[in-house]
Design an enzyme around this catalytic site. Structure first.
Site, PDB file in Angstrom:
ATOM      1  N   GLU A   1       0.850  -1.194   0.000  1.00 55.20           N
ATOM      2  CA  GLU A   1       0.000   0.000   0.000  1.00 55.20           C
ATOM      3  C   GLU A   1       0.889   1.249   0.000  1.00 55.20           C
ATOM      4  O   GLU A   1       0.449   2.333   0.334  1.00 55.20           O
ATOM      5  CB  GLU A   1      -0.973  -0.005   1.173  1.00 55.20           C
ATOM      6  CG  GLU A   1      -0.347  -0.114   2.540  1.00 55.20           C
ATOM      7  CD  GLU A   1      -1.374   0.054   3.650  1.00 55.20           C
ATOM      8  OE1 GLU A   1      -2.045   1.084   3.669  1.00 55.20           O
ATOM      9  OE2 GLU A   1      -1.487  -0.870   4.470  1.00 55.20           O
TER      10      GLU A   1
ATOM     11  N   CYS B   1      -3.367  -3.476   4.542  1.00 55.04           N
ATOM     12  CA  CYS B   1      -2.451  -4.520   5.052  1.00 55.04           C
ATOM     13  C   CYS B   1      -2.879  -5.922   4.643  1.00 55.04           C
ATOM     14  O   CYS B   1      -2.145  -6.889   4.874  1.00 55.04           O
ATOM     15  CB  CYS B   1      -2.369  -4.453   6.567  1.00 55.04           C
ATOM     16  SG  CYS B   1      -1.853  -2.862   7.165  1.00 55.04           S
TER      17      CYS B   1
ATOM     18  N   THR C   1       3.795   4.144  15.803  1.00 54.53           N
ATOM     19  CA  THR C   1       3.571   2.800  15.238  1.00 54.53           C
ATOM     20  C   THR C   1       4.142   2.679  13.832  1.00 54.53           C
ATOM     21  O   THR C   1       3.833   1.728  13.116  1.00 54.53           O
ATOM     22  CB  THR C   1       2.063   2.444  15.206  1.00 54.53           C
ATOM     23  OG1 THR C   1       1.408   3.295  14.250  1.00 54.53           O
ATOM     24  CG2 THR C   1       1.406   2.616  16.556  1.00 54.53           C
TER      25      THR C   1
ATOM     26  N   SER D   1     -10.287   2.589  14.220  1.00 56.74           N
ATOM     27  CA  SER D   1      -9.561   1.501  13.550  1.00 56.74           C
ATOM     28  C   SER D   1      -9.433   0.277  14.471  1.00 56.74           C
ATOM     29  O   SER D   1      -9.479  -0.854  14.002  1.00 56.74           O
ATOM     30  CB  SER D   1      -8.185   1.975  13.064  1.00 56.74           C
ATOM     31  OG  SER D   1      -7.263   2.111  14.115  1.00 56.74           O
TER      32      SER D   1
ATOM     33  N   HIS E   1      -2.222  -9.849  12.341  1.00 50.11           N
ATOM     34  CA  HIS E   1      -1.664  -8.603  11.806  1.00 50.11           C
ATOM     35  C   HIS E   1      -1.362  -7.714  13.017  1.00 50.11           C
ATOM     36  O   HIS E   1      -2.217  -7.527  13.874  1.00 50.11           O
ATOM     37  CB  HIS E   1      -2.671  -7.930  10.871  1.00 50.11           C
ATOM     38  CG  HIS E   1      -2.300  -6.503  10.568  1.00 50.11           C
ATOM     39  ND1 HIS E   1      -1.062  -6.168  10.064  1.00 50.11           N
ATOM     40  CD2 HIS E   1      -2.976  -5.326  10.738  1.00 50.11           C
ATOM     41  CE1 HIS E   1      -1.008  -4.853   9.911  1.00 50.11           C
ATOM     42  NE2 HIS E   1      -2.150  -4.323  10.325  1.00 50.11           N
TER      43      HIS E   1
ATOM     44  N   LYS F   1      -5.170  -7.617  22.237  1.00 49.18           N
ATOM     45  CA  LYS F   1      -6.596  -7.250  22.240  1.00 49.18           C
ATOM     46  C   LYS F   1      -7.376  -8.231  21.357  1.00 49.18           C
ATOM     47  O   LYS F   1      -8.479  -8.653  21.688  1.00 49.18           O
ATOM     48  CB  LYS F   1      -6.790  -5.824  21.690  1.00 49.18           C
ATOM     49  CG  LYS F   1      -6.251  -4.714  22.575  1.00 49.18           C
ATOM     50  CD  LYS F   1      -6.478  -3.354  21.885  1.00 49.18           C
ATOM     51  CE  LYS F   1      -5.630  -2.248  22.474  1.00 49.18           C
ATOM     52  NZ  LYS F   1      -5.916  -1.914  23.852  1.00 49.18           N
TER      53      LYS F   1
ATOM     54  N   ASN G   1       5.102  -1.163  12.418  1.00 56.21           N
ATOM     55  CA  ASN G   1       4.097  -1.653  11.477  1.00 56.21           C
ATOM     56  C   ASN G   1       4.723  -1.753  10.080  1.00 56.21           C
ATOM     57  O   ASN G   1       5.328  -0.796   9.594  1.00 56.21           O
ATOM     58  CB  ASN G   1       2.885  -0.712  11.442  1.00 56.21           C
ATOM     59  CG  ASN G   1       1.673  -1.357  10.777  1.00 56.21           C
ATOM     60  OD1 ASN G   1       1.769  -2.449  10.211  1.00 56.21           O
ATOM     61  ND2 ASN G   1       0.533  -0.695  10.858  1.00 56.21           N
TER      62      ASN G   1
ATOM     63  N   SER H   1      -7.219  -2.239   6.636  1.00 58.45           N
ATOM     64  CA  SER H   1      -8.183  -1.167   6.888  1.00 58.45           C
ATOM     65  C   SER H   1      -9.012  -0.877   5.648  1.00 58.45           C
ATOM     66  O   SER H   1      -8.565  -1.055   4.513  1.00 58.45           O
ATOM     67  CB  SER H   1      -7.454   0.105   7.308  1.00 58.45           C
ATOM     68  OG  SER H   1      -7.066   0.018   8.646  1.00 58.45           O
TER      69      SER H   1
HETATM   70  P1  HMG Z   1      -2.976   6.920  21.557  1.00 58.19           P
HETATM   71  O1  HMG Z   1      -4.409   7.324  21.451  1.00 58.19           O
HETATM   72  O2  HMG Z   1      -1.955   7.992  21.660  1.00 58.19           O
HETATM   73  O3  HMG Z   1      -2.718   5.953  22.760  1.00 58.19           O
HETATM   74  O4  HMG Z   1      -2.591   6.007  20.326  1.00 58.19           O
HETATM   75  P2  HMG Z   1      -3.655   5.572  23.998  1.00 58.19           P
HETATM   76  O5  HMG Z   1      -3.831   6.751  24.847  1.00 58.19           O
HETATM   77  O6  HMG Z   1      -4.875   4.816  23.514  1.00 58.19           O
HETATM   78  O7  HMG Z   1      -2.645   4.566  24.715  1.00 58.19           O
HETATM   79  C1  HMG Z   1      -2.301   3.381  24.104  1.00 58.19           C
HETATM   80  C2  HMG Z   1      -2.213   2.300  25.178  1.00 58.19           C
HETATM   81  O8  HMG Z   1      -1.132   2.653  26.054  1.00 58.19           O
HETATM   82  C3  HMG Z   1      -3.460   2.247  26.062  1.00 58.19           C
HETATM   83  O9  HMG Z   1      -3.643   0.888  26.398  1.00 58.19           O
HETATM   84  C4  HMG Z   1      -3.046   3.035  27.300  1.00 58.19           C
HETATM   85  O10 HMG Z   1      -3.754   2.653  28.467  1.00 58.19           O
HETATM   86  C5  HMG Z   1      -1.589   2.653  27.398  1.00 58.19           C
HETATM   87  P3  HMG Z   1      -5.096   0.213  26.185  1.00 58.19           P
HETATM   88  O11 HMG Z   1      -6.034   0.968  27.030  1.00 58.19           O
HETATM   89  O12 HMG Z   1      -5.410   0.354  24.686  1.00 58.19           O
HETATM   90  O13 HMG Z   1      -4.873  -1.214  26.572  1.00 58.19           O
HETATM   91  N1  HMG Z   1      -0.782   3.629  28.136  1.00 58.19           N
HETATM   92  C6  HMG Z   1       0.216   3.284  28.963  1.00 58.19           C
HETATM   93  N2  HMG Z   1       0.677   2.078  29.359  1.00 58.19           N
HETATM   94  C7  HMG Z   1       1.731   2.060  30.231  1.00 58.19           C
HETATM   95  N3  HMG Z   1       2.303   3.195  30.736  1.00 58.19           N
HETATM   96  C8  HMG Z   1       1.859   4.406  30.348  1.00 58.19           C
HETATM   97  C9  HMG Z   1       0.773   4.485  29.440  1.00 58.19           C
HETATM   98  N4  HMG Z   1       0.097   5.516  28.883  1.00 58.19           N
HETATM   99  C10 HMG Z   1      -0.851   4.974  28.065  1.00 58.19           C
HETATM  100  N5  HMG Z   1       2.437   5.502  30.845  1.00 58.19           N
HETATM  101  C11 HMG Z   1      -3.515   4.472  18.710  1.00 58.19           C
HETATM  102  C12 HMG Z   1      -3.056   4.678  20.142  1.00 58.19           C
HETATM  103  C13 HMG Z   1      -3.706   3.004  18.402  1.00 58.19           C
HETATM  104  C14 HMG Z   1      -4.855   5.219  18.507  1.00 58.19           C
HETATM  105  C15 HMG Z   1      -2.452   5.087  17.759  1.00 58.19           C
HETATM  106  O14 HMG Z   1      -1.233   4.407  17.919  1.00 58.19           O
HETATM  107  C16 HMG Z   1      -2.837   5.057  16.304  1.00 58.19           C
HETATM  108  O15 HMG Z   1      -3.594   5.878  15.807  1.00 58.19           O
HETATM  109  N6  HMG Z   1      -2.274   4.072  15.538  1.00 58.19           N
HETATM  110  C17 HMG Z   1      -2.521   3.936  14.113  1.00 58.19           C
HETATM  111  C18 HMG Z   1      -3.766   3.136  13.832  1.00 58.19           C
HETATM  112  C19 HMG Z   1      -3.624   1.678  14.199  1.00 58.19           C
HETATM  113  O16 HMG Z   1      -2.546   1.155  14.354  1.00 58.19           O
HETATM  114  N7  HMG Z   1      -4.767   0.974  14.298  1.00 58.19           N
HETATM  115  C20 HMG Z   1      -4.772  -0.439  14.584  1.00 58.19           C
HETATM  116  C21 HMG Z   1      -5.964  -1.165  13.984  1.00 58.19           C
HETATM  117  S1  HMG Z   1      -6.164  -0.796  12.252  1.00 58.19           S
HETATM  118  C22 HMG Z   1      -4.948  -1.781  11.461  1.00 58.19           C
HETATM  119  O17 HMG Z   1      -4.392  -2.643  12.046  1.00 58.19           O
HETATM  120  C23 HMG Z   1      -4.654  -1.461  10.025  1.00 58.19           C
HETATM  121  C24 HMG Z   1      -3.354  -0.725   9.775  1.00 58.19           C
HETATM  122  O18 HMG Z   1      -2.246  -1.583   9.938  1.00 58.19           O
HETATM  123  C25 HMG Z   1      -3.373  -0.099   8.373  1.00 58.19           C
HETATM  124  C26 HMG Z   1      -3.694  -0.980   7.194  1.00 58.19           C
HETATM  125  O19 HMG Z   1      -4.497  -1.913   7.210  1.00 58.19           O
HETATM  126  O20 HMG Z   1      -3.153  -0.661   6.128  1.00 58.19           O
HETATM  127  C27 HMG Z   1      -3.170   0.450  10.735  1.00 58.19           C
END
Ligand code: HMG
Length: 406
Positions: free
Chosen positions: A83, A115, A156, A205, A237, A246, A280, A312
């Site tokens: 992609e 992906c 990521t 996502s 993935h 999760k 990633n 996605s």
């Molecule tokens: P965020 O919103 O900054 O993070 O980004 P958060 O506040 O949700 O924290 C993440 C985790 O860290 C949470 O754990 C927090 O509690 C924990 P959870 O509640 O989820 O279990 N945390 C801590 N842990 C320990 N010590 C600390 C601490 N502070 C927080 N001090 C988000 C997270 C995933 C939204 C961001 O990384 C993002 O936007 N990523 C990109 C999208 C993505 O990866 N999505 C995944 C599913 S979609 C997919 O897989 C397709 C993809 O690969 C693309 C494709 O298909 O081409 C993305």
């Protein structure tokens, strides 16, 4: 004659980019607590391509390792999933075909669905081999994950290419014919043609990924797929490795199998070791999870493994395979560790400078077709030397092409 016998992954390897930004360095500058990266999302470092690396150079490195071992005599098809397309028309795989010096009597095609693309390629490849078991199909999955600077997705990012040789009577993993499928139109992550970075609704996502997992798993079971107790583990993935945790919790809940967080962590640990260091790699991520599983010191002979592929947008597939007896003799553990360990660590300022260079349109590149040479980075055998007359110029640094054409 078509075959009903086992078809699947005969060999598998991956390569990654030449630079690395550790999350400790990222945290020092973003102000985030590093445990959020290490534990919260389960990432330690992210691979960053040098200026002369891209999806083609990484994929060529990975593919060359397979061709060196197996030759190209039986190769009729090269499927390139990505992609991070470099051209709206020409398949990136044609450049790899040229760099490797493969023969002309082949089909080369690029596939895209975020992906998920590499899994589509794998399934197409198994069908081609089933029709003609004398053939090999080369499946390449290569991507650079880039999000906006200072965005939630930034931590990521990553880059890698996986290469798989699909064959009859495979040495590593037989792919079972049963698949569970799930397609759902959702705007959770996408990248319009005019952008170099993805647009993403992070929380949406996560929900879309888990919804697709439920849908694909139910379809897989409905069509006679194995139950959870029959699966040794599941390769997911891994956009970040905690996502796999999760997902596994969700799967076990669906299957009504109680499990603690510690049990889930134990089951998945062998599948996450490469992705947590690379970041990633989109299409390649699932197959880096499989490489990690095979390279870990487990007794996997004859064990069944589940695979969950998510792209996605969204398209997902749950499928399974059986690890072949004797798989250990063909592993490439040393090569994989070397690919990860030889990366050159960069500081935060260098990372941001490299990131800005990839904004579209790339300001530093001529759009009038003039010659533009790229500086040598830390790439391996293949590099993007520059641009000339609107063409990408790749070169093989050393040694010469594997199969030089007359
Ligand atoms: P965020 O919103 O900054 O993070 O980004 P958060 O506040 O949700 O924290 C993440 C985790 O860290 C949470 O754990 C927090 O509690 C924990 P959870 O509640 O989820 O279990 N945390 C801590 N842990 C320990 N010590 C600390 C601490 N502070 C927080 N001090 C988000 C997270 C995933 C939204 C961001 O990384 C993002 O936007 N990523 C990109 C999208 C993505 O990866 N999505 C995944 C599913 S979609 C997919 O897989 C397709 C993809 O690969 C693309 C494709 O298909 O081409 C993305």
């Amino acid at each position: 004659m078509p075959t009903d016998g086992p078809v699947g992954i005969h060999d598998l390897t991956f390569r990654t980019a030449g630079l690395v930004l550790p999350h400790t360095e990222l945290a020092r500058h973003t102000g985030a607590c590093v445990t959020k990266y290490h534990q919260g999302i389960g990432q330690q470092a992210m691979s960053i391509p040098a200026t002369d690396e891209d999806i083609v150079t990484m994929a060529a490195e990975a593919a060359a390792a397979l061709m060196e071992r197996h030759g190209a005599d039986r190769l009729r098809t090269l499927l390139f999933a990505t992609e991070t397309g470099i051209d709206q028309s020409k398949a990136a795989g044609v450049y790899v075909h040229q760099l490797l010096g493969l023969g002309p009597h082949m089909r080369v095609v690029e596939l895209k669905q975020a992906c998920y693309g590499a899994t589509a390629a794998l399934q197409l490849a198994t069908a081609l081999v089933r029709r003609d078991p004398g053939q090999h199909v080369l499946v390449l999955a290569s991507d650079v994950a880039r999000y906006d600077l200072d965005s939630p997705g930034e931590a990521t990012q990553g880059a890698a290419a996986a290469a798989m040789l699909i064959a009859a009577d495979p040495a590593l993993v037989t792919i079972h014919p049963t698949s569970g499928l799930y397609t759902h139109d959702v705007m959770d992550f996408w990248r319009p043609n005019y952008r170099a970075t993805a647009l993403v609704d992070g929380k949406k996502s996560l929900a879309a990924y888990l919804q697709a997992l439920r849908g694909a798993w139910r379809d897989y079971r409905h069509r006679g797929g194995l139950d959870v107790a029959q699966l040794h583990t599941v390769c997911y993935h891994q956009p970040f490795t905690r996502m796999a945790h999760k997902a596994h919790a969700q799967l076990l809940q669906e299957a009504e199998v109680p499990a603690t967080a510690a049990e889930i962590a134990r089951a998945l640990a062998p599948t996450t070791s490469y992705n947590e260091l690379v970041g990633n790699s989109y299409t390649a991520s699932l197959y880096l999870a499989l490489a990690a599983l095979l390279d870990s010191d487990q007794q996997l002979d004859g064990r069944s493994v589940g695979f969950f592929s998510y792209g996605s947008g969204s398209v997902a597939e749950f499928f399974s395979g059986t690890v072949r007896t004797g798989y250990r003799h063909l592993l490439r553990t040393e090569e994989h560790l070397e690919a990860v360990q030889r990366r050159y660590p960069i500081d935060y300022d260098t990372y941001r400078r490299l990131h800005r260079m990839h904004r579209l349109p790339r300001q530093e590149l001529p759009v009038n077709g003039a010659q533009h040479d790229l500086p040598h980075g830390v790439s391996g055998r293949y590099r993007l030397a520059g641009f000339h007359e609107h063409q990408r110029i790749y070169e093989c640094v050393s040694p010469p092409p594997l199969f030089p054409q007359p």
